[in-house]
Enzyme design. Structure first.
Site, mmCIF file in Angstrom:
data_model
loop_
_atom_site.group_PDB
_atom_site.id
_atom_site.type_symbol
_atom_site.label_atom_id
_atom_site.label_comp_id
_atom_site.label_asym_id
_atom_site.label_seq_id
_atom_site.Cartn_x
_atom_site.Cartn_y
_atom_site.Cartn_z
ATOM 1 N N TRP A 13 0.818 -1.224 0.000
ATOM 2 C CA TRP A 13 0.000 0.000 0.000
ATOM 3 C C TRP A 13 0.838 1.252 0.000
ATOM 4 O O TRP A 13 1.878 1.324 0.650
ATOM 5 C CB TRP A 13 -0.876 -0.002 1.254
ATOM 6 C CG TRP A 13 -1.486 1.323 1.644
ATOM 7 C CD1 TRP A 13 -0.917 2.289 2.411
ATOM 8 C CD2 TRP A 13 -2.777 1.816 1.282
ATOM 9 N NE1 TRP A 13 -1.780 3.356 2.569
ATOM 10 C CE2 TRP A 13 -2.937 3.085 1.890
ATOM 11 C CE3 TRP A 13 -3.825 1.297 0.520
ATOM 12 C CZ2 TRP A 13 -4.091 3.852 1.740
ATOM 13 C CZ3 TRP A 13 -4.988 2.067 0.381
ATOM 14 C CH2 TRP A 13 -5.105 3.327 0.984
ATOM 15 N N ASP A 16 -0.355 9.052 0.795
ATOM 16 C CA ASP A 16 0.092 10.422 0.563
ATOM 17 C C ASP A 16 1.538 10.539 0.084
ATOM 18 O O ASP A 16 2.467 10.006 0.709
ATOM 19 C CB ASP A 16 -0.015 11.227 1.865
ATOM 20 C CG ASP A 16 -1.445 11.463 2.289
ATOM 21 O OD1 ASP A 16 -2.357 10.942 1.638
ATOM 22 O OD2 ASP A 16 -1.650 12.176 3.291
ATOM 23 N N ARG A 143 -2.552 18.083 11.889
ATOM 24 C CA ARG A 143 -1.616 17.210 11.168
ATOM 25 C C ARG A 143 -1.077 17.845 9.888
ATOM 26 O O ARG A 143 -1.445 18.937 9.506
ATOM 27 C CB ARG A 143 -2.299 15.891 10.833
ATOM 28 C CG ARG A 143 -3.559 15.990 9.988
ATOM 29 C CD ARG A 143 -4.083 14.585 9.709
ATOM 30 N NE ARG A 143 -5.330 14.579 8.966
ATOM 31 C CZ ARG A 143 -6.530 14.530 9.519
ATOM 32 N NH1 ARG A 143 -6.650 14.511 10.836
ATOM 33 N NH2 ARG A 143 -7.621 14.503 8.771
ATOM 34 N N ASP A 144 -0.204 17.081 9.233
ATOM 35 C CA ASP A 144 0.358 17.371 7.907
ATOM 36 C C ASP A 144 1.203 18.644 7.878
ATOM 37 O O ASP A 144 0.943 19.556 7.081
ATOM 38 C CB ASP A 144 -0.751 17.482 6.853
ATOM 39 C CG ASP A 144 -1.694 16.296 6.830
ATOM 40 O OD1 ASP A 144 -1.300 15.230 7.335
ATOM 41 O OD2 ASP A 144 -2.814 16.433 6.307
ATOM 42 N N TRP A 282 -10.326 9.013 -0.768
ATOM 43 C CA TRP A 282 -10.750 8.291 0.425
ATOM 44 C C TRP A 282 -12.178 7.754 0.345
ATOM 45 O O TRP A 282 -12.600 6.992 1.215
ATOM 46 C CB TRP A 282 -10.577 9.175 1.663
ATOM 47 C CG TRP A 282 -9.134 9.360 2.015
ATOM 48 C CD1 TRP A 282 -8.431 10.522 1.969
ATOM 49 C CD2 TRP A 282 -8.219 8.351 2.454
ATOM 50 N NE1 TRP A 282 -7.124 10.304 2.350
ATOM 51 C CE2 TRP A 282 -6.968 8.966 2.655
ATOM 52 C CE3 TRP A 282 -8.330 6.972 2.678
ATOM 53 C CZ2 TRP A 282 -5.835 8.272 3.078
ATOM 54 C CZ3 TRP A 282 -7.208 6.274 3.102
ATOM 55 C CH2 TRP A 282 -5.985 6.922 3.300
#
Length: 483
Positions: A13, A16, A143-144, A282
């Protein structure tokens, strides 16, 4: 079904992309990877690949392991080269600011930003301590981190996704961060994977760009990479316009990142950037036949060359397939000018290619109900295909995967200026994707598709009008597997 010329994960898998960095003459590309995916395991690490030309990639395995400590697995973040040793790990150390979520601390996981460092050119990383450099302020989405060097103020700057806003932070050393501002939107869904950079436009001016992965489906708009041009003062960003522009109008260009182009000397070219986006979304992340055919789930769309162009209503990013792609041509078909009134089937069948031409029609004629374009990935009897074309009733450019195997049926569209009576087209087809570039990259649409074996026909059509497809060129493409 593994693509011929798009990046795909070697096994299991990927999701991002992480912003590539330029080290020792090559680009280091990292992405989120789960080695336990097929076995039902969870969590992501950072896997590394390198490239010289943004097309051919060499895999180097995992650079940041997942579940190294109690802070959880590694999510998205960004890397910088600490040329002046501001963080204390040595001049030239590669620093990664990474979101980790310690799921054992609260039921849903507590997201925080952690520092990892590399002293071997980004090949491997160690945690820079067990404590976060930016702790969770008790909000569910935190996040990110996207970090850049703010040269005007001699400090680091971070944009962080915080639900429906981006938080802005500054730091002298990558370890202590102070909140300095924010950018909020309540009409673009959950904001993720922010991006900020300065770029030289085609008129010679310097402009700031703020980007983010956003979901505006509820407004009839994309769920891809939204961006604004505007003014940045080190603390806040003021957009030139309220509505964002979109780097892609299709279904599958999410979590995208941009990165600067470097000359062979290592110097950055401020007028050129590259972008790479995850070929998935998603809503249907696990819906792929490649799990059965090739034991993996995870492709990217083609790397794009980005240039900032001045238009009548402001500045926009024009994106085109990266320049080196044509170097991987295995067979070239130059068909010249083709006049089409109705349908024209080409005597070419290929699973992976780059089709380019200019479509021309009579701008003075009544073409309001005409439909001009292509059917690709076409089955012999025409029961399955992907349509890409120009709908003059919109007017719009569209990409339609309704009549082929795909995660969800549907059509996307982008605004189209028909006043000139002609428009340039690039259409990239591979085993798991179709990408449409219109007007020298003024708009792009990307779809994840899975044609059945043998669905490789190409049809040109002009319905309701006569059109000339000028200088039709088809380059069959394949990137050799790296040793």
């Amino acid at each position: 079904m593994r693509p011929e010329y798009h990046f795909s994960v070697p096994d299991n898998w990927k999701n991002d992309p992480q912003r590539p960095i330029f080290v020792d003459g090559e680009y280091h590309y990292y992405y989120l990877y789960n080695a336990d995916y097929l076995a039902g395991g969870i969590g992501t690490s950072w896997r590394r690949a390198t490239t010289l030309d943004h097309v051919s990639f060499v895999d180097h395995g995992v650079a940041i392991e997942k579940f190294t400590n109690a802070n959880g697995d590694c999510w998205s973040g960004s890397l910088v080269i600490d040329a002046e040793n501001t963080a204390g790990f040595g001049r030239g150390a590669v620093i990664a600011l990474v979101t980790q979520a310690a799921v054992d601390q609260v039921p849903e996981g507590r997201q925080a930003q952690y520092l990892w460092y590399s002293t071997d050119g980004g090949r491997s990383f160690q945690p820079g301590g067990d404590d976060p450099v930016l702790a969770d302020p008790d909000i569910p989405d935190f996040r990110d981190p996207k970090v850049i060097w703010d040269g005007s103020r001699e400090r680091w700057f971070m944009a962080l996704a915080e639900g429906r806003r981006l938080g802005f932070y500054a730091s002298p050393d990558l370890a202590t961060w102070t909140r300095v501002g924010e950018f909020a939107r309540d009409d673009l869904g959950l904001l993720e994977c922010p991006d900020i950079f300065e770029m030289t436009a085609d008129d010679g001016s310097s402009q700031w760009v703020l980007g983010v992965s956003a979901n505006a489906k509820h407004r009839g708009m994309p769920a891809t990479y939204a961006y604004w041009t505007g003014a940045f003062d080190g603390s806040g960003f003021v957009p030139d316009a309220l509505e964002p522009r979109w780097l892609d109008w299709g279904f599958d260009f999410y979590g995208a990142v941009t990165y600067p182009h470097h000359e062979t000397s290592g110097e950055e070219d401020a007028s050129l950037r590259h972008a790479i986006g995850w070929a998935n979304f998603w809503d249907y992340p696990h819906n792929t036949p490649t799990l059965v055919t090739d034991r993996y789930n995870g492709d990217d769309m083609i790397v794009r060359d980005l240039r900032l162009v001045r238009e009548r209503d402001g500045y926009a990013l024009a994106s085109t397939p990266t320049a080196a792609l044509t170097q991987y041509t295995t067979r070239l078909h130059r068909l010249g000018d083709l006049e089409v009134d109705g349908d024209l089937d080409l005597d070419i069948h290929a699973p992976a290619y780059d089709l380019s031409c200019e479509i021309e029609w009579d701008a003075d004629a009544d073409c309001r109900n005409s439909d001009i374009g292509f059917e690709v990935c076409r089955a012999g009897g025409g029961s399955r295909f992907v349509a890409a074309g120009l709908d003059m009733s919109g007017p719009c450019a569209y990409l339609d995967r309704t009549l082929t195997v795909n995660p969800t049926r549907g059509r996307t569209q982008a605004p189209l200026d028909t006043s000139a009576g002609r428009v340039a087209i690039r259409l990239l087809v591979d085993r798991t994707s179709v990408e449409l570039f219109v007007g020298n990259g003024r708009s792009a649409q990307s779809h994840r598709v899975f044609p059945l074996a043998g669905d490789a026909g190409i049809r040109l059509f002009a319905r309701g009008a006569t059109a000339v497809f000028r200088e039709v060129t088809i380059r069959e493409l394949s990137v050799p597997t790296a040793d």
